[in-house]
Design a protein around this motif. Structure first.
Motif, mmCIF file in Angstrom:
data_model
loop_
_atom_site.group_PDB
_atom_site.id
_atom_site.type_symbol
_atom_site.label_atom_id
_atom_site.label_comp_id
_atom_site.label_asym_id
_atom_site.label_seq_id
_atom_site.Cartn_x
_atom_site.Cartn_y
_atom_site.Cartn_z
ATOM 1 N N ARG A 2 -4.083 0.657 6.442
ATOM 2 C CA ARG A 2 -4.718 -0.385 6.072
ATOM 3 C C ARG A 2 -5.351 -0.853 7.244
ATOM 4 O O ARG A 2 -4.679 -0.910 8.507
ATOM 5 C CB ARG A 2 -3.896 -1.202 5.500
ATOM 6 C CG ARG A 2 -3.070 -0.641 4.119
ATOM 7 C CD ARG A 2 -4.083 -0.663 2.873
ATOM 8 N NE ARG A 2 -3.544 -0.284 1.603
ATOM 9 C CZ ARG A 2 -3.329 1.010 1.163
ATOM 10 N NH1 ARG A 2 -3.956 2.084 1.849
ATOM 11 N NH2 ARG A 2 -2.936 1.346 0.196
ATOM 12 N N LEU A 52 6.464 -1.735 13.325
ATOM 13 C CA LEU A 52 6.381 -0.807 12.117
ATOM 14 C C LEU A 52 7.205 0.582 12.318
ATOM 15 O O LEU A 52 7.925 0.981 11.306
ATOM 16 C CB LEU A 52 4.945 -0.251 12.425
ATOM 17 C CG LEU A 52 3.701 -0.797 11.998
ATOM 18 C CD1 LEU A 52 2.346 -0.398 12.213
ATOM 19 C CD2 LEU A 52 3.859 -0.940 10.193
ATOM 20 N N THR A 63 -0.176 -0.025 -2.036
ATOM 21 C CA THR A 63 -0.238 -1.424 -1.666
ATOM 22 C C THR A 63 -1.865 -1.810 -1.727
ATOM 23 O O THR A 63 -2.711 -1.192 -2.007
ATOM 24 C CB THR A 63 0.174 -1.663 -0.110
ATOM 25 O OG1 THR A 63 -0.694 -0.867 0.515
ATOM 26 C CG2 THR A 63 1.623 -1.189 -0.042
ATOM 27 N N ASN A 120 0.616 5.908 -2.233
ATOM 28 C CA ASN A 120 0.687 4.557 -1.766
ATOM 29 C C ASN A 120 -0.186 3.572 -2.515
ATOM 30 O O ASN A 120 -1.085 3.993 -3.048
ATOM 31 C CB ASN A 120 -0.040 4.650 -0.326
ATOM 32 C CG ASN A 120 0.574 5.831 0.759
ATOM 33 O OD1 ASN A 120 0.305 6.762 0.715
ATOM 34 N ND2 ASN A 120 1.819 5.099 1.078
ATOM 35 N N TYR A 129 4.498 -1.691 5.100
ATOM 36 C CA TYR A 129 3.334 -2.537 5.154
ATOM 37 C C TYR A 129 3.573 -3.855 4.491
ATOM 38 O O TYR A 129 3.007 -4.855 5.216
ATOM 39 C CB TYR A 129 2.274 -1.754 4.362
ATOM 40 C CG TYR A 129 1.049 -2.337 4.329
ATOM 41 C CD1 TYR A 129 0.090 -2.378 5.322
ATOM 42 C CD2 TYR A 129 0.452 -2.715 3.117
ATOM 43 C CE1 TYR A 129 -1.060 -3.245 5.479
ATOM 44 C CE2 TYR A 129 -0.750 -3.648 3.032
ATOM 45 C CZ TYR A 129 -1.558 -3.875 4.212
ATOM 46 O OH TYR A 129 -2.776 -4.650 4.141
ATOM 47 N N ASP A 131 4.961 2.040 1.918
ATOM 48 C CA ASP A 131 4.366 0.744 1.546
ATOM 49 C C ASP A 131 5.393 -0.364 1.727
ATOM 50 O O ASP A 131 4.867 -1.248 1.995
ATOM 51 C CB ASP A 131 4.306 0.895 -0.142
ATOM 52 C CG ASP A 131 3.057 1.840 -0.475
ATOM 53 O OD1 ASP A 131 2.279 2.449 0.483
ATOM 54 O OD2 ASP A 131 3.006 2.175 -1.702
#
Lengths: 372, 372
Positions: B244, B186, B364, B362, B166, B163
Motif C-alpha cells: 500500500r 512492520l 485492506t 488482501n 497494515y 492485512d
C-alpha cells in the motif's frame, strides 16, 4: 569497533585476481552470481536472490561487467565494488540470456559460481550450445580461500565474538530448559557481540548430540546430559563457527573419556597445520587419534571446512583433498564422536595458516566444562 | 489457530503428480533440491542449504528416492514427507554423483529445480554425459502453481495477517523516524500476527519510493512524503505479500492523481482474472490503465508473480506469458508508477483464481491513507 571498509580498489584487485586465476586454470572467464562469491568480489548483495538473472562477467576479453535486472540497478549501483564494473541491465520481459550471451564467446570455457541457479546455467547452455562450464569448487576451489589482512582481521573479530558468547553461555542455566531456549540465548549473545547474522545455534543435548546436524529442539535438558554447542554467523560479513561440548552437572567417566579423545584429536588436527601439507593431512591427524582410541566408526564427518563470507567453503579438510595449505587460509578443525542414542562430543576452532603453523581464532578453554 | 498439518498422504500425492506431469511434459523424471520445491513435496527443509548434495528423485521407473548426506539423514527422516520416499545417503568423501547417477537413465531427460546449484547440475552432466536437463520454470512451470484447499487456507491466513499488520502500521508515527524504524515495526507486526519468517519490509519514502526494489534505509521520513510499503513473509510455510502507498500528511494533487491511476490499474488487473485467460492479459489490463494515463514509461516491472512456499514463483503476470490461468492459482497484482527522484506508488494484493474470477487475499482499503 567496526571493520575497516573494503574499497573500490580492493574489489578491483579481487576481480583482476579472479580473471588471472581463471586464465591460469584454462578459463576464458568466470561468471559470478549473487551469494558469497558476488559479495566477496563486489560487496553487492541483492535484497533477495531470485529467478531474475544477476551475473558478473569477469572475462579475459572485456572489462568486468555486472548484468542486473533493471529494477535492481539502483541497489547495485550503491555497492562499492560495482564502481569497478560496467553496469548493464535487462528489463522484465526481455531475454536475459541474450544479454548474457553477448558477453561470452560462443566456444568459450567458463567457471561459474557453485550456487548459480540451474535455471540460469541451463539458460546459458541453451543460448550458447558451444560454451562449456565448470564449477568454481572444481576449477578454482581456492579462489576465496586465501584471505587478505582485512579479511583475517574480520574473521579474528568474529571468532573473538563467538568466544565471548561461549563465555557467557557457561553461566546460564541448562537443566530444566529446552534446547531451543539455550539456542535463543546463544543467538542473542552472538548478536550482542556484534554479529549481524546468526546462521546456526546447535544445542544437542543427550542423544540429540549424537546427530551432528541436529539444530535445537523441544527436548528439556537434564542433569547428567552431555550437550554439544555449535554456533556461528557473520560479523562484518565474515563468519564465526565454534563448538564446545559441556556437561550438565558431573560427567560420567565415559563422557570424560570420549571428550578427552576428541580434545586430543582436535589438538592433533591443529598441530598438523602448516604451509604446504595437503588438506587431507589435517583430517588424517585428527582421525588417527580417534581411530586409535577405538571410536573411528563414530567420527562420521570430515574434519573441517573453509570459512570466509560463508561458513562452509573450500578448503575442505577431508580424505582425498590433496590441495596444499597456503598462509592466509582459514578453516575449521572439528572432530567429533557420536554414540547413537546416547551422546556426542565435538570440539571446533577456526584456524588460520601462518608461516609458523596453525593459529586459532577461537581460544576458549577446551577442557570439559560443567554447567548448571 | 494454526494450520492443519500436511500428511504423508498429501506429500505422496504431490510426488505422484510431479511424476505424472513430468511424464506428460516428456520427462523421465524430476530432480528436486532443497528449497521451496523440496519443502512443498516432502515438508523437508535442511537446516542449511550447502554444497553437500541433497536430491529427491521422482522418476518414472522407480519409487521416490531421497538422497541425503549421511550426517543429515536423521533430520530428513524426521520430515513427514520423507516417509513417502526411500531414503538413501552418501558419506563425506564418497562421490555423490555416483550415487545420484545410479538413480538416472544414462540417456534420460530430466527436469530439475530452478535453484539447484550449478555445482550439482554440472556434476550430474559430467557423470552422465548422455542425460539432458530442463529447468522446472521452463518445462513444468505450473507444478506448484495450483494450490489445494489446505494451501489456499494457509495463503488466505497469511494475507489476513499481513492485512492486520497494515491496519496497525497506519497508527504508528512516520514523520521524523527512519525508514528502517518503520520497517522494524512492520516486521514485528508480521511476527506478532503469526509469521514465522519475514522476507521483506520495504519502506520507500519520497524519492526512495521511486526505486521499486529499495528496501529501507536511513532516510528520515518527512511530512509530505509519499511512502511505499511492501511487506511479507511466511506464515505456516506459505507467503504473504502486499503493498500500500500512504502519504505523511495531506497529499499533493499529483500524488493523489498518480495514486488513483495505480488504484484503477490494480483493480483492472484483478478484474481481468478468470480461468482460461493468458497470464499476460492480467499484465495488459493493468498496464493499459497506466499507459492511457500517460505513465506507461514509469511502470517498469511486470504486474505480478505467483506465491506459495516462496514469495516469487510461477505464474508470472507478464507480457509474453501465454499460459492460461487455472482455478487455485495464486499471484500478486501489483502495478506501480515510479517518478525517478521524486516518489513512487504501488498497490498490491494476492489474488486467487476461482471459477467466478479473481478473489483477493488482501482486503485492506486501497484508497490513499494519510499517516502522521
Amino acid at each position: 569497533m567496526s571493520a575497516v571498509p573494503f574499497t573500490r580498489h580492493d574489489y578491483a584487485a579481487r576481480m583482476a585476481r579472479v580473471v588471472e586465476e581463471g586464465r591460469a586454470a584454462g578459463l576464458d572467464g568466470v561468471l559470478i552470481t549473487p551469494g558469497p562469491d558476488l559479495y566477496w568480489v563486489t560487496g553487492y548483495q541483492p535484497t533477495a536472490i531470485t529467478e531474475r538473472l544477476t551475473m558478473l562477467f569477469l572475462t579475459t576479453d572485456r572489462e568486468p561487467t555486472l548484468l542486473v535486472p533493471t529494477l535492481e540497478r539502483p541497489d547495485a549501483e550503491a555497492a562499492v565494488g560495482a564502481g569497478a564494473t560496467t553496469l548493464a541491465d535487462w528489463t522484465d520481459g526481455a531475454d536475459p540470456f541474450a544479454a548474457a550471451g553477448a558477453m561470452l564467446r560462443p566456444d568459450g570455457t567458463y567457471g561459474i559460481s557453485d550456487n548459480a541457479w540451474a535455471l540460469h546455467l541451463l539458460g546459458l547452455q541453451a543460448a550458447l550450445p558451444g560454451t562449456a562450464y565448470h564449477s568454481l569448487t572444481h576449477r578454482l576451489p581456492m579462489l576465496r580461500a586465501v584471505k587478505d589482512g582485512n579479511e583475517l582481521a574480520r574473521l579474528e573479530a568474529a571468532g573473538a565474538a563467538a568466544d565471548a558468547a561461549y563465555g557467557e553461555i557457561l553461566g546460564v542455566r541448562f537443566s530444566g530448559r529446552k534446547e531451543t531456549d539455550v539456542a535463543r540465548d546463544l543467538a542473542e549473545l552472538l548478536r550482542s557481540f556484534g554479529h549481524e547474522r546468526v546462521d546456526f545455534t546447535v544445542v544437542g543435548s543427550g542423544p540429540n548430540g549424537a546427530n551432528p546436524h541436529h539444530e535445537a529442539g523441544d527436548r528439556v535438558i537434564e542433569v547428567g546430559d552431555c550437550v554439544v554447542l555449535d554456533f556461528g554467523g557473520l560479523r562484518d560479513g565474515y563468519g564465526s563457527d565454534t563448538s564446545r561440548t559441556v556437561c550438565v552437572g558431573e560427567p560420567t567417566a565415559e563422557i570424560r573419556e570420549v571428550h578427552e579423545v576428541v580434545r586430543l584429536a582436535q589438538q592433533a588436527g591443529v598441530d598438523a597445520v602448516r604451509p604446504g601439507i595437503a588438506c587431507q593431512e589435517v583430517d588424517r591427524a585428527a582421525r588417527r587419534v580417534i581411530t586409535d582410541a577405538g571410536y573411528g566408526e563414530q567420527f562420521i564427518h570430515r574434519t573441517g571446512h573453509g570459512i570466509g563470507t560463508t561458513t562452509h567453503e573450500p578448503p575442505y579438510m577431508i580424505e582425498g583433498e590433496e590441495l596444499p595449505l597456503v598462509p592466509g587460509m582459514c578453516f575449521s578443525v572439528e572432530p567429533g564422536v557420536y554414540l547413537t542414542g546416547r551422546f556426542g562430543v565435538r570440539i571446533e576452532d577456526i584456524v588460520t595458516v601462518t608461516a609458523g603453523g596453525g593459529r586459532r581464532f577461537n581460544n576458549t578453554d577446551r577442557a570439559l566444562q560443567v554447567v548448571a
